[in-house]
Design an enzyme around this catalytic site. Sequence first.
Site, PDB file in Angstrom:
ATOM      1  N   ALA A  64      -9.837   4.311  -4.765  1.00 25.03           N
ATOM      2  CA  ALA A  64     -11.145   4.081  -4.128  1.00 25.03           C
ATOM      3  C   ALA A  64     -11.207   2.819  -3.273  1.00 25.03           C
ATOM      4  CB  ALA A  64     -12.234   4.033  -5.201  1.00 25.03           C
ATOM      5  N   THR A  83       1.195  10.335  -0.007  1.00 26.80           N
ATOM      6  CA  THR A  83       2.471  10.777   0.574  1.00 26.80           C
ATOM      7  C   THR A  83       3.638   9.995  -0.035  1.00 26.80           C
ATOM      8  OG1 THR A  83       2.297   9.211   2.406  1.00 26.80           O
ATOM      9  CG2 THR A  83       1.389  11.413   2.773  1.00 26.80           C
ATOM     10  N   HIS A 121       2.703   4.750  13.072  1.00 22.60           N
ATOM     11  CA  HIS A 121       1.667   4.423  12.081  1.00 22.60           C
ATOM     12  C   HIS A 121       1.498   2.907  11.962  1.00 22.60           C
ATOM     13  CE1 HIS A 121       2.197   8.609  10.740  1.00 22.60           C
ATOM     14  NE2 HIS A 121       0.984   8.489  10.231  1.00 22.60           N
ATOM     15  N   LYS A 135       1.960   0.987   6.336  1.00 17.84           N
ATOM     16  CA  LYS A 135       2.422   2.266   5.760  1.00 17.84           C
ATOM     17  C   LYS A 135       3.745   2.063   5.027  1.00 17.84           C
ATOM     18  CE  LYS A 135       3.097   7.164   6.756  1.00 17.84           C
ATOM     19  NZ  LYS A 135       2.321   7.594   5.579  1.00 17.84           N
TER      20      LYS A 135
HETATM   21  P1  NAD Z   1      -4.065   1.730   0.641  1.00 16.53           P
HETATM   22  O1  NAD Z   1      -2.897   0.922   0.215  1.00 16.53           O
HETATM   23  O2  NAD Z   1      -5.076   1.147   1.571  1.00 16.53           O
HETATM   24  O3  NAD Z   1      -4.868   2.246  -0.662  1.00 16.53           O
HETATM   25  C1  NAD Z   1      -4.262   2.716  -1.832  1.00 16.53           C
HETATM   26  C2  NAD Z   1      -5.200   2.410  -2.994  1.00 16.53           C
HETATM   27  O4  NAD Z   1      -4.653   3.013  -4.173  1.00 16.53           O
HETATM   28  C3  NAD Z   1      -5.328   0.888  -3.274  1.00 16.53           C
HETATM   29  O5  NAD Z   1      -6.696   0.528  -3.421  1.00 16.53           O
HETATM   30  C4  NAD Z   1      -4.558   0.717  -4.573  1.00 16.53           C
HETATM   31  O6  NAD Z   1      -5.045  -0.343  -5.384  1.00 16.53           O
HETATM   32  C5  NAD Z   1      -4.822   2.088  -5.232  1.00 16.53           C
HETATM   33  N1  NAD Z   1      -3.896   2.363  -6.332  1.00 16.53           N
HETATM   34  C6  NAD Z   1      -2.609   1.965  -6.484  1.00 16.53           C
HETATM   35  N2  NAD Z   1      -2.134   2.387  -7.683  1.00 16.53           N
HETATM   36  C7  NAD Z   1      -3.145   3.067  -8.282  1.00 16.53           C
HETATM   37  C8  NAD Z   1      -3.265   3.724  -9.535  1.00 16.53           C
HETATM   38  N3  NAD Z   1      -2.266   3.745 -10.410  1.00 16.53           N
HETATM   39  N4  NAD Z   1      -4.453   4.325  -9.823  1.00 16.53           N
HETATM   40  C9  NAD Z   1      -5.497   4.289  -8.962  1.00 16.53           C
HETATM   41  N5  NAD Z   1      -5.422   3.656  -7.757  1.00 16.53           N
HETATM   42  C10 NAD Z   1      -4.272   3.066  -7.423  1.00 16.53           C
HETATM   43  O7  NAD Z   1      -3.454   3.074   1.257  1.00 16.53           O
HETATM   44  P2  NAD Z   1      -4.169   4.162   2.190  1.00 16.53           P
HETATM   45  O8  NAD Z   1      -3.892   3.856   3.628  1.00 16.53           O
HETATM   46  O9  NAD Z   1      -5.571   4.366   1.742  1.00 16.53           O
HETATM   47  O10 NAD Z   1      -3.293   5.443   1.836  1.00 16.53           O
HETATM   48  C11 NAD Z   1      -3.181   5.934   0.516  1.00 16.53           C
HETATM   49  C12 NAD Z   1      -2.214   7.118   0.492  1.00 16.53           C
HETATM   50  O11 NAD Z   1      -2.752   8.197   1.252  1.00 16.53           O
HETATM   51  C13 NAD Z   1      -0.834   6.811   1.114  1.00 16.53           C
HETATM   52  O12 NAD Z   1       0.159   7.510   0.385  1.00 16.53           O
HETATM   53  C14 NAD Z   1      -0.962   7.362   2.525  1.00 16.53           C
HETATM   54  O13 NAD Z   1       0.274   7.679   3.112  1.00 16.53           O
HETATM   55  C15 NAD Z   1      -1.797   8.584   2.241  1.00 16.53           C
HETATM   56  N6  NAD Z   1      -2.531   9.132   3.381  1.00 16.53           N
HETATM   57  C16 NAD Z   1      -2.607  10.473   3.442  1.00 16.53           C
HETATM   58  C17 NAD Z   1      -3.343  11.079   4.439  1.00 16.53           C
HETATM   59  C18 NAD Z   1      -3.476  12.576   4.436  1.00 16.53           C
HETATM   60  O14 NAD Z   1      -4.180  13.139   5.295  1.00 16.53           O
HETATM   61  N7  NAD Z   1      -2.829  13.262   3.480  1.00 16.53           N
HETATM   62  C19 NAD Z   1      -3.994  10.300   5.420  1.00 16.53           C
HETATM   63  C20 NAD Z   1      -3.903   8.904   5.329  1.00 16.53           C
HETATM   64  C21 NAD Z   1      -3.177   8.325   4.298  1.00 16.53           C
END
Ligand code: NAD
Length: 273
Positions: free
Chosen positions: A13, A102, A157, A161
Site C-alpha cells: 500500500a 514482477t 523504466h 525498478k
Molecule cells: P515500490 O517499491 O514503490 O512499492 C512496493 C511496496 O511494497 C513498498 O511500499 C514496500 O514496503 C512494500 N512491501 C515490500 N515487502 C512487502 C511485504 N512483505 N508485504 C507487504 N508489502 C511489502 O514499487 P512499485 O513501483 O509500487 O511496484 C511494485 C511492484 O509492482 C513491482 O514488482 C513492479 O515491477 C510491479 N508493477 C507492476 C505493474 C503491472 O501492471 N503489473 C505496473 C507497475 C509496477
Amino acid sequence: MSERLTPIVIVGARGRMGKALLREIIISDSMVLEAAVDRSGGPGLGQDAGRLAGLDELGIVVTDELRPRRSSVVVDFSLAQATEANIHKCTEAGVPLVLGTTGLSKTTRELLRAAANEVPIVSAANFSVGVTLLTKIAGLVAHALGEQWDAELLEIHHSHKRDAPSGTALRIAKSIAKATGRDLETVLRSDRADAHARPRERGEIGISALRGGDSVGEHTLMFLADGERLELTHRATDRAIFARGALRAAQWVVDQKPGLYTMADVLGLGGLG
Ligand code: NAD
C-alpha cells in the site's frame, strides 16, 4: 460483473502502485477498501490509507498483517520475495488474488499455478489495456512476418525498478516465440552489450533495457528487415492505468472459477495468441 461493492485488500500500500490503487478505490463507486497492508517494520505503518493516497482521512490504517475476509479480493503490487507468503494467505482464506508484482522466481510461478487450482488468480506483468493489446498483436505480426524479420524490443523504466528486463518485455517476447513456434529460453538475447557480444543469429528475440528518471514504462517492439522496419510502441505516462486495469481485473475475478488468468482473459481476448 458483480453489482455489489467489491471489498479490496491492497498489499504494498505504501508503494508507488499501492498509492495509485488506493486513490482509484477511494474515488470508485463499485469498490470499497477493506485493508491496506505493507511490510513489517516499514515506515508508515499505522498511517491512514486515505491520507496516504493524498485524499481525506478514511479511518483505515496501514497494517503489516494480511488477513483477507472470504468476500474480498487481494491486489498485490509489492515485492517478488513477499509473493509466496501472500499466495499462501489467499489460498488459506479462499480469496481471489490479482497479482501485479514482477520479477517472480520460477518457484513462485510454480506455486502460483498450484494455487490457481484452489482460487481464481489474475497475474499480469502489465495491467494496461494498451500493453495487453500490444502483447496480443506482437504474436500476430510475428507470425505474419516470419523469422526473416528480426524481432527486437527496447524497454525503458524509472531508475528504481528492480528487475530487468521488464516482465512486460518478457511477456511480449513470449507471445512472439509462441506464435512462431520458438522456445523463448533458447532464442532470448538480453545481453548484447556484454563482453561476449557476437553477431545476431536468425530467429533470436532481443531485449534491451534502459533505466533512468521517472519513466512509468515504455516498450517499443521492432521488426527489422533489409530495407524496412516496423515499430510498435506503447508509452505509459501515468501509473493510474495499471491501477485501473488491476482493479478491473479484481472486479472480474470475483465471478471466476479457480484458475490462472491473464489480463487478456479479463478483456475477453483469450490467450496470448
Ligand atoms: P515500490 O517499491 O514503490 O512499492 C512496493 C511496496 O511494497 C513498498 O511500499 C514496500 O514496503 C512494500 N512491501 C515490500 N515487502 C512487502 C511485504 N512483505 N508485504 C507487504 N508489502 C511489502 O514499487 P512499485 O513501483 O509500487 O511496484 C511494485 C511492484 O509492482 C513491482 O514488482 C513492479 O515491477 C510491479 N508493477 C507492476 C505493474 C503491472 O501492471 N503489473 C505496473 C507497475 C509496477
